[in-house]
Design a protein around this motif. Sequence first.
Motif, PDB file in Angstrom:
ATOM      1  N   GLU A 403      -6.281  53.481  19.336  1.00 37.48           N
ATOM      2  CA  GLU A 403      -4.991  53.447  18.658  1.00 37.48           C
ATOM      3  C   GLU A 403      -4.075  52.422  19.323  1.00 37.48           C
ATOM      4  N   SER A 404      -3.286  51.744  18.501  1.00 33.34           N
ATOM      5  CA  SER A 404      -2.255  50.860  19.028  1.00 33.34           C
ATOM      6  C   SER A 404      -1.286  51.687  19.867  1.00 33.34           C
ATOM      7  N   PRO A 405      -0.983  51.254  21.095  1.00 31.39           N
ATOM      8  CA  PRO A 405      -0.055  52.017  21.946  1.00 31.39           C
ATOM      9  C   PRO A 405       1.293  52.257  21.269  1.00 31.39           C
ATOM     10  N   LEU A 406       1.799  51.241  20.548  1.00 32.71           N
ATOM     11  CA  LEU A 406       3.095  51.395  19.892  1.00 32.71           C
ATOM     12  C   LEU A 406       3.003  52.388  18.739  1.00 32.71           C
ATOM     13  N   LYS A 407       1.913  52.318  17.983  1.00 29.60           N
ATOM     14  CA  LYS A 407       1.712  53.284  16.901  1.00 29.60           C
ATOM     15  C   LYS A 407       1.676  54.701  17.467  1.00 29.60           C
ATOM     16  N   LYS A 408       0.945  54.867  18.573  1.00 27.58           N
ATOM     17  CA  LYS A 408       0.833  56.194  19.194  1.00 27.58           C
ATOM     18  C   LYS A 408       2.199  56.701  19.650  1.00 27.58           C
ATOM     19  N   LYS A 409       2.994  55.818  20.260  1.00 29.34           N
ATOM     20  CA  LYS A 409       4.329  56.216  20.717  1.00 29.34           C
ATOM     21  C   LYS A 409       5.229  56.589  19.542  1.00 29.34           C
ATOM     22  N   PHE A 410       5.145  55.811  18.455  1.00 32.15           N
ATOM     23  CA  PHE A 410       5.981  56.068  17.280  1.00 32.15           C
ATOM     24  C   PHE A 410       5.596  57.406  16.649  1.00 32.15           C
ATOM     25  N   MET A 411       4.291  57.670  16.553  1.00 28.87           N
ATOM     26  CA  MET A 411       3.831  58.940  15.991  1.00 28.87           C
ATOM     27  C   MET A 411       4.321  60.113  16.844  1.00 28.87           C
ATOM     28  N   GLU A 412       4.218  59.969  18.155  1.00 25.62           N
ATOM     29  CA  GLU A 412       4.674  61.038  19.052  1.00 25.62           C
ATOM     30  C   GLU A 412       6.180  61.245  18.925  1.00 25.62           C
ATOM     31  N   TYR A 413       6.913  60.138  18.832  1.00 28.70           N
ATOM     32  CA  TYR A 413       8.374  60.225  18.707  1.00 28.70           C
ATOM     33  C   TYR A 413       8.761  60.982  17.439  1.00 28.70           C
ATOM     34  N   LEU A 414       8.167  60.609  16.311  1.00 28.16           N
ATOM     35  CA  LEU A 414       8.494  61.276  15.048  1.00 28.16           C
ATOM     36  C   LEU A 414       8.095  62.747  15.094  1.00 28.16           C
ATOM     37  N   ASN A 416       8.120  64.645  17.605  1.00 30.62           N
ATOM     38  CA  ASN A 416       9.076  65.369  18.450  1.00 30.62           C
ATOM     39  C   ASN A 416      10.481  65.418  17.851  1.00 30.62           C
ATOM     40  N   HIS A 417      10.681  64.719  16.729  1.00 34.48           N
ATOM     41  CA  HIS A 417      12.007  64.687  16.099  1.00 34.48           C
ATOM     42  C   HIS A 417      11.898  65.023  14.603  1.00 34.48           C
ATOM     43  N   PRO A 418      11.441  66.227  14.282  1.00 36.61           N
ATOM     44  CA  PRO A 418      11.275  66.593  12.866  1.00 36.61           C
ATOM     45  C   PRO A 418      12.587  66.613  12.088  1.00 36.61           C
ATOM     46  N   LEU A 419      13.729  66.710  12.793  1.00 37.80           N
ATOM     47  CA  LEU A 419      15.011  66.738  12.086  1.00 37.80           C
ATOM     48  C   LEU A 419      15.339  65.396  11.426  1.00 37.80           C
ATOM     49  N   ILE A 420      14.602  64.341  11.798  1.00 31.85           N
ATOM     50  CA  ILE A 420      14.754  63.069  11.083  1.00 31.85           C
ATOM     51  C   ILE A 420      14.479  63.285   9.596  1.00 31.85           C
ATOM     52  N   PHE A 421      13.599  64.237   9.311  1.00 38.45           N
ATOM     53  CA  PHE A 421      13.161  64.478   7.935  1.00 38.45           C
ATOM     54  C   PHE A 421      13.878  65.677   7.306  1.00 38.45           C
ATOM     55  N   ASP A 422      14.978  66.088   7.929  1.00 43.66           N
ATOM     56  CA  ASP A 422      15.757  67.217   7.424  1.00 43.66           C
ATOM     57  C   ASP A 422      16.210  66.947   5.988  1.00 43.66           C
ATOM     58  N   GLY A 423      16.011  67.924   5.134  1.00 41.17           N
ATOM     59  CA  GLY A 423      16.415  67.784   3.737  1.00 41.17           C
ATOM     60  C   GLY A 423      15.271  67.454   2.803  1.00 41.17           C
ATOM     61  N   LEU A 424      14.181  66.910   3.355  1.00 40.10           N
ATOM     62  CA  LEU A 424      13.040  66.571   2.511  1.00 40.10           C
ATOM     63  C   LEU A 424      12.288  67.834   2.098  1.00 40.10           C
ATOM     64  N   LYS A 425      11.847  67.856   0.853  1.00 45.00           N
ATOM     65  CA  LYS A 425      11.126  69.012   0.327  1.00 45.00           C
ATOM     66  C   LYS A 425       9.676  69.005   0.808  1.00 45.00           C
ATOM     67  N   LYS A 426       9.090  70.180   0.841  1.00 47.88           N
ATOM     68  CA  LYS A 426       7.682  70.322   1.200  1.00 47.88           C
ATOM     69  C   LYS A 426       6.832  69.442   0.278  1.00 47.88           C
ATOM     70  N   GLY A 427       5.925  68.685   0.872  1.00 46.61           N
ATOM     71  CA  GLY A 427       5.067  67.802   0.082  1.00 46.61           C
ATOM     72  C   GLY A 427       5.514  66.354   0.076  1.00 46.61           C
ATOM     73  N   ALA A 428       6.713  66.071   0.607  1.00 43.15           N
ATOM     74  CA  ALA A 428       7.170  64.681   0.700  1.00 43.15           C
ATOM     75  C   ALA A 428       6.246  63.912   1.648  1.00 43.15           C
ATOM     76  N   VAL A 429       5.923  62.667   1.281  1.00 42.54           N
ATOM     77  CA  VAL A 429       4.983  61.859   2.063  1.00 42.54           C
ATOM     78  C   VAL A 429       5.574  60.473   2.296  1.00 42.54           C
ATOM     79  N   ILE A 430       5.605  60.060   3.560  1.00 47.55           N
ATOM     80  CA  ILE A 430       6.114  58.736   3.918  1.00 47.55           C
ATOM     81  C   ILE A 430       5.028  57.987   4.676  1.00 47.55           C
TER      82      ILE A 430
END
Length: 525
Positions: A403-414, A416-430
Amino acid sequence: MTIKLENLSKYEDELWLCARCGDCSLADKTVASNRDVYLPCAIKNVLGFEAYASRGRIMIMNDLLTERLPLDNDIRDWAYTCTTCKNCMETCTATADGINLPDMMEALRKDLVANNFDMPKHREIEASINEFGNPYKEPADKRLALFGKREWPETAPVIYYVGCTSSYREKGIAKTTIELFDKLGVDYTVLPNEQCCGSVLLRLGRTKSFARLTKSNLEQMKAAGAETIVTACAGCFRTWKVDVPKEGFEYDFDILHIAEYLDRLIQEGKAAFESPKSITVTYHDPCHLGRHAEVYEAPRRVIEAVENVTLIEMETNKRYAHCCGSGGGVKGSYGELADEVAGNRMKEAQETGASLLVTACPFCHRGLEDGGRSIESDLPVVDLTEFILPFVKQVKKKKAVTESPLKKKFMEYLGNHPLIFDGLKKGAVIDYDLEGDRFHVLVTGRNEIQVNPVRAENPDVELLFAPKAVEELITYNSEGEYAARFGFLFKEPTDEKWIKFVLRLNIVKLLMKGYRKFAQKAGLL
């Protein structure tokens, strides 16, 4: 004679939802919020008049229901110029899913047939299917002749459903599929008395024989012990995947397009492909496979799995790909119109600079080749199976993917911060794209997400990041700071730090899925 529009009248309320905004024919990147859409109606782009776009068609159908217009042969001729490609639905914001013009046009065609306003050519097609099991007046006992005197197993877990067009017209696709299955060691067979899937009858409004055809094919599939039905025809795939269940039939096996099946084999480590030299290709999304059946990523993954092959997208692609002009009975009813539509699509393919145009449907293959000839294009058109067959190679043990180190860090960051996606309905895909390195986030519940290391199948939004932008974003501790900086990098990009996005759903659907909250935090609304 009393005229009854029993089928079209079921859509009377939905017809009145049209606000006549014109996005169905005039939408472009400027007004469509960075979607890969440009003048969606391929028929109107050729014929020019508003009557051929969704807005105009809806106005005409309203006038038919209120008897301001009579049902006659002029209406019949007009009704069969629609490819029912569904592109207008993708751009329509009158409802979350868009006004369902394809179903309305097919309903009107049923009424035309019921009131004896039908085309002689279409009567011949139905008669041929009833007599020969195919629309081409070809002998039923010659359906499998293209495979020679091969003995087929009576039972197998995989059934290759060949389809009429591949059996009798685009034989190269059928032969290639068989050769591909043999090379890959697939345990498969074909139906001994395969019948037409009935797609053409549904599109033309001639539905009486559909149940009989479906029952015959289903009985043979069950007798053969089918676990998976695979077809290389997008029209057959859509019929079996979408229309057959819609008409009330049930089955307990998987229906896969060849692109999905090959993708599965690749993911399982059972298939591998390598081109001996570098090739740049572009891909045309068949309407039956894409908009009607929601299969966009599988064919792209298969193409990109071939080593030394680069895929370049056309200006309009995936949900907003222009139609090739062959669907909805247009190719058989108005051949010159279909060729002009296909010619426009070929010009779009040529503009990519690709050396090859790949598609995944025998109708599209035939239509695009004819369109290419009409504009004197020398861009080769090949079916997906024909494209990858020469590149089959021995499967080797997979190397561990680093895995790309930056990709891995970004995935881990997101993660650990699920509130970034606050308000999104179940099933939303980004879907996230870091210079071609992909992963996606799936919202599984309130402030609950899954971060997956592969590209999404059908994302709502695709986000593209410069590495420097990601390096900065993952330094913020609060979700609010992340959102604010996200918005700034999108609105004020630099050469080193930028964010881009592509919307894969219309604005109404995105708002219903809850994207408003993040957009407001980011200052995008």
